[in-house]
Design an enzyme around this catalytic site. Structure first.
Site, PDB file in Angstrom:
ATOM      1  N   GLU A   1     -16.943   5.700 -43.190  1.00  0.00           N
ATOM      2  CA  GLU A   1     -17.821   5.186 -42.139  1.00  0.00           C
ATOM      3  C   GLU A   1     -19.247   4.984 -42.636  1.00  0.00           C
ATOM      4  O   GLU A   1     -19.900   3.989 -42.300  1.00  0.00           O
ATOM      5  CB  GLU A   1     -17.816   6.137 -40.934  1.00  0.00           C
ATOM      6  CG  GLU A   1     -16.473   6.267 -40.236  1.00  0.00           C
ATOM      7  CD  GLU A   1     -16.079   5.001 -39.487  1.00  0.00           C
ATOM      8  OE1 GLU A   1     -16.875   4.052 -39.437  1.00  0.00           O
ATOM      9  OE2 GLU A   1     -14.956   4.969 -38.947  1.00  0.00           O
TER      10      GLU A   1
ATOM     11  N   ARG B   1     -20.785   1.130 -42.778  1.00  0.00           N
ATOM     12  CA  ARG B   1     -21.861   0.907 -41.812  1.00  0.00           C
ATOM     13  C   ARG B   1     -23.241   0.983 -42.451  1.00  0.00           C
ATOM     14  O   ARG B   1     -24.075   0.091 -42.238  1.00  0.00           O
ATOM     15  CB  ARG B   1     -21.767   1.931 -40.670  1.00  0.00           C
ATOM     16  CG  ARG B   1     -20.451   1.900 -39.916  1.00  0.00           C
ATOM     17  CD  ARG B   1     -20.526   2.704 -38.640  1.00  0.00           C
ATOM     18  NE  ARG B   1     -19.190   3.022 -38.116  1.00  0.00           N
ATOM     19  CZ  ARG B   1     -18.939   3.314 -36.856  1.00  0.00           C
ATOM     20  NH1 ARG B   1     -19.907   3.327 -35.962  1.00  0.00           N
ATOM     21  NH2 ARG B   1     -17.708   3.610 -36.465  1.00  0.00           N
TER      22      ARG B   1
ATOM     23  N   GLU C   1     -12.419  -6.732 -33.192  1.00  0.00           N
ATOM     24  CA  GLU C   1     -11.396  -7.374 -34.020  1.00  0.00           C
ATOM     25  C   GLU C   1     -10.946  -8.739 -33.498  1.00  0.00           C
ATOM     26  O   GLU C   1     -10.743  -9.678 -34.270  1.00  0.00           O
ATOM     27  CB  GLU C   1     -10.192  -6.449 -34.192  1.00  0.00           C
ATOM     28  CG  GLU C   1     -10.435  -5.262 -35.111  1.00  0.00           C
ATOM     29  CD  GLU C   1     -11.241  -4.154 -34.455  1.00  0.00           C
ATOM     30  OE1 GLU C   1     -11.854  -3.351 -35.176  1.00  0.00           O
ATOM     31  OE2 GLU C   1     -11.270  -4.104 -33.196  1.00  0.00           O
TER      32      GLU C   1
END
Length: 674
Positions: free
Chosen positions: A305, A309, A574
């Site tokens: 993550e 990010r 998505e």
């Protein structure tokens, strides 16, 4: 003095006549010429001293200029001929290795030099020290925004309050006939620098070019894009008012939550701010990064993550803005994440303490998820390319090399877990394109594209996996016969599909755009219809986290069934991500219309009046969707960014022949083959 002798008689033996000459030094004088080295040195020095100071300066300057020109000519003429020969050989090898593969779009940035033991034909790493920009800021490696012909450079973004070109200073005034093009986040203008390229930067850093006649006028922002900008500003206002500098906004309670304590939402949204042209907000966020984003703290972060990010967001923003602040921060966090790879198998741990420099697996297992360890490669490879430090690329490519050769796959499909001690797959027999495996397949294709389409093992793994999907996971629902991707557990098929799987249509379309089989585009078209129906068949017009499809027609039943535990919506990106790819490659307006419907549903059921958007617990209850009081960072970093790009008709707004998105929607440049 001279003396002469001659003699001859008919009866005497024949003799050779000669003349002898003797020169006396006295006769030449003491200052005369004697051909000695000392005399020659004195003569040249006398003549040099007779020249004026100006004449001597001109001669010295000309000699220096000739020497410099010789050096420049040698370095600039040798490399292009060598590069042409290498390029021809590389292209022939790639197309020969994979018969039938059409390399439709060449790569556009310098490829890195190969780290020791790279996967397959991995490109090589090339240290990048970008050229200086005004005000002491270093720019990114030059990004090619059009087919090559003419040098360009990137400048600052436009102001969204008006759709106008940024003024260009003296260069345009002096050359009014030369084109200047604005794009969302950059102004491109012809390079007027008189300095030879070889003296300005290394070969790998030469600017890309643009063919003047192919340049297009800026595409105006339309009403739908303005609606996205308004939605972003509303979300940003809530974050700024109630959660500034913290990880995530809790819009209902007007507070915040922390995960890593690194301003996750702010960093994730930096490149979105730039692309949307929100100058003031971007500058304010940059100031926070400069003064308050500190990684030297005793905190555990998730490797995956924080890579996609934070590292991805910083690298992307560096490339778009040219501001070296973001590259320096990226190098800092990249170095602090490296302890994760210190495992017996070189398969990284899931968690890293970025202050202490230690790493560990989750408390409950020694396994890492396959998606997490195979979806950090784009970012670490790019960090190696920019810094010239091979350790980042070596670490992540060692992971790919091991996964490539592991047993336990099923026609290219991989299990969800891998052990950090043994380096082997665990929990064998379960295959999904949802959580814990999804982005493994995405990054196979995207690494191949990023590296200039040279790493054939990555492409082979991707192609094999898509065939495995077709063979084992593809089914059709009833009554509308929607094509969907299910799951396989120990030979048993489950008609369960995560919303996360909706990345797949966009990935398939991207592969088809890059020369892969047209069947992939056909499958993408079928799957994006399914992902849209996951929204359209639900009462709020928002998709749940997970759906189950009906395989048999039942009266009164839709294709999509939702279980109570799965009916939450986290503002995920998505589907709109894949809509963006589908519209960009097909031009079919229905994909924009579907995205517009989704944005309207977000505004209707998740928007919080005081600022921000919230996840909801129940997509089936329009009267009370049960807000969860949390705005994920990816809503700003991905969802709204992809919506803005979807509604644009400007193919140069993050040109997909020049950039590849990481799995958090941060665009990174494609490399030029060595």
């Amino acid at each position: 003095m001279y003396s002469t002798a001659a003699a001859g008689a008919a009866s005497s033996p024949p003799r050779r006549d000669f003349i002898s000459v003797t020169l006396s030094p006295e006769g030449l004088g003491t200052g005369g010429y004697n051909n000695s080295k000392a005399w020659r040195r004195r003569s040249c020095w006398r003549k040099w001293k007779q020249l004026s100071r100006l004449q001597r300066s001109i001669i010295l300057f000309l000699c220096a200029a000739l020497a410099l020109c010789g050096v420049i000519s040698y370095s600039s003429l040798g490399e292009p001929w060598k590069g042409l020969a290498n390029k021809s050989l590389d292209d022939q090898r790639t197309e020969a290795d994979i018969p039938g593969l059409k390399l439709a779009n060449p790569a556009v940035l310098p490829a890195p030099q190969k780290a020791n033991g790279n996967l397959g034909d991995s490109p090589e790493l090339s240290p990048q020290k970008p050229p200086k920009l005004p005000h002491g800021r270093r720019g990114p490696p030059s990004l090619q925004l059009k087919p090559p012909r003419r040098n360009v450079r990137l400048k600052t973004q436009y102001d969204t309050s008006k759709v106008v070109e940024e003024p260009v200073q003296a260069e345009r005034e002096e050359n009014p006939g030369k084109p200047v093009i604005s794009w969302r986040g950059a102004v491109i203008e012809p390079d007027q620098s008189p300095e030879p390229p070889s003296s300005k930067m290394k070969e790998a850093e030469k600017p890309s070019s643009v063919e003047a006649e192919e340049q297009k006028e800026p595409v105006p922002i339309n009403e739908r894009q303005l609606a996205v900008i308004e939605a972003f500003r509303h979300a940003w206002r809530g974050y700024k008012d109630f959660a500034w500098g913290h990880d995530e906004l809790k819009p209902l309670s007007k507070s915040y939550s922390e995960w890593f304590g690194l301003g996750l939402t702010l960093v994730d949204a930096l490149d979105t701010l730039w692309i949307l042209g929100l100058k003031e907000e971007f500058e304010e966020a940059r100031r926070w990064v400069a003064t308050d984003l500190v990684f030297d703290k005793n905190v555990d972060v998730n490797l995956f993550e924080s890579t996609i990010r934070i590292l991805g967001g910083l690298l992307s923003t560096y490339h778009l803005s040219g501001d070296s602040l973001f590259l320096e921060k990226a190098k800092d966090i990249g170095n602090r994440l490296m302890p994760a790879f210190k495992t017996p198998s070189k398969i990284p741990y899931s968690d890293v303490n970025i202050g202490r420099g230690t790493a560990h697996p989750p408390r409950w297992t020694s396994d890492s998820t396959v998606a997490e360890v195979t979806s950090i490669q784009l970012e670490f490879r790019e960090l190696s390319r920019l810094t010239g430090d091979e350790k980042f690329q070596r670490a992540v490519e060692e992971v790919m090399r091991q996964v490539h050769s592991l047993s336990g796959k099923n026609d290219g499909l991989v299990p969800m877990f891998i052990n950090t001690n043994s380096g082997q797959f665990t929990h064998l027999g379960v295959y999904t394109l949802g959580a814990r495996a999804d982005s493994y397949y995405e990054y196979l294709l995207k690494q191949w594209i990023q590296g200039g389409k040279k790493e054939n093992e990555l492409l082979e793994d991707y192609m094999r996996a898509i065939e495995g999907v077709k063979k084992h996971l593809l089914q059709r629902s009833q009554p509308k016969k929607l094509t969907f991707v299910g799951e396989l557990a120990h030979g048993h098929f489950s008609a369960k599909m995560d919303h996360l799987v909706c990345f797949l249509p966009g990935t398939l379309a991207l592969g088809a755009h890059n020369g892969l089989t047209a069947d992939h585009m056909k499958l993408a078209e079928a799957l994006i219809e399914t992902c849209y129906q996951m929204y359209a068949q639900v009462e709020t017009g928002l998709s749940p986290e997970i759906v189950h499809f009906n395989l048999h027609a039942q009266k009164g039943h839709k294709d999509v069934e939702i279980k109570p535990a799965d009916r939450h919506n986290l503002l995920r990106p998505e589907t709109v991500e894949s809509l963006f790819y589908m519209y960009r490659f097909t031009g079919d307006k229905k994909y924009q219309d579907w995205g517009w419907e989704i944005l309207q549903s977000f505004n209707k059921y998740t928007r919080v009046p005081t600022g921000g958007y919230t996840s909801i617990n129940n997509v089936q209850n329009p009267s009370n969707p049960e807000p969860r009081d949390k705005m994920e960072s990816f809503f700003l970093g991905e969802t709204l960014k992809y919506l803005f790009l979807l509604f644009s008709d400007d193919v140069d707004l993050i040109n997909l022949d020049k950039f590849v998105f990481n799995t958090e929607a941060h665009p990174l440049p494609i490399w030029v083959p060595a």
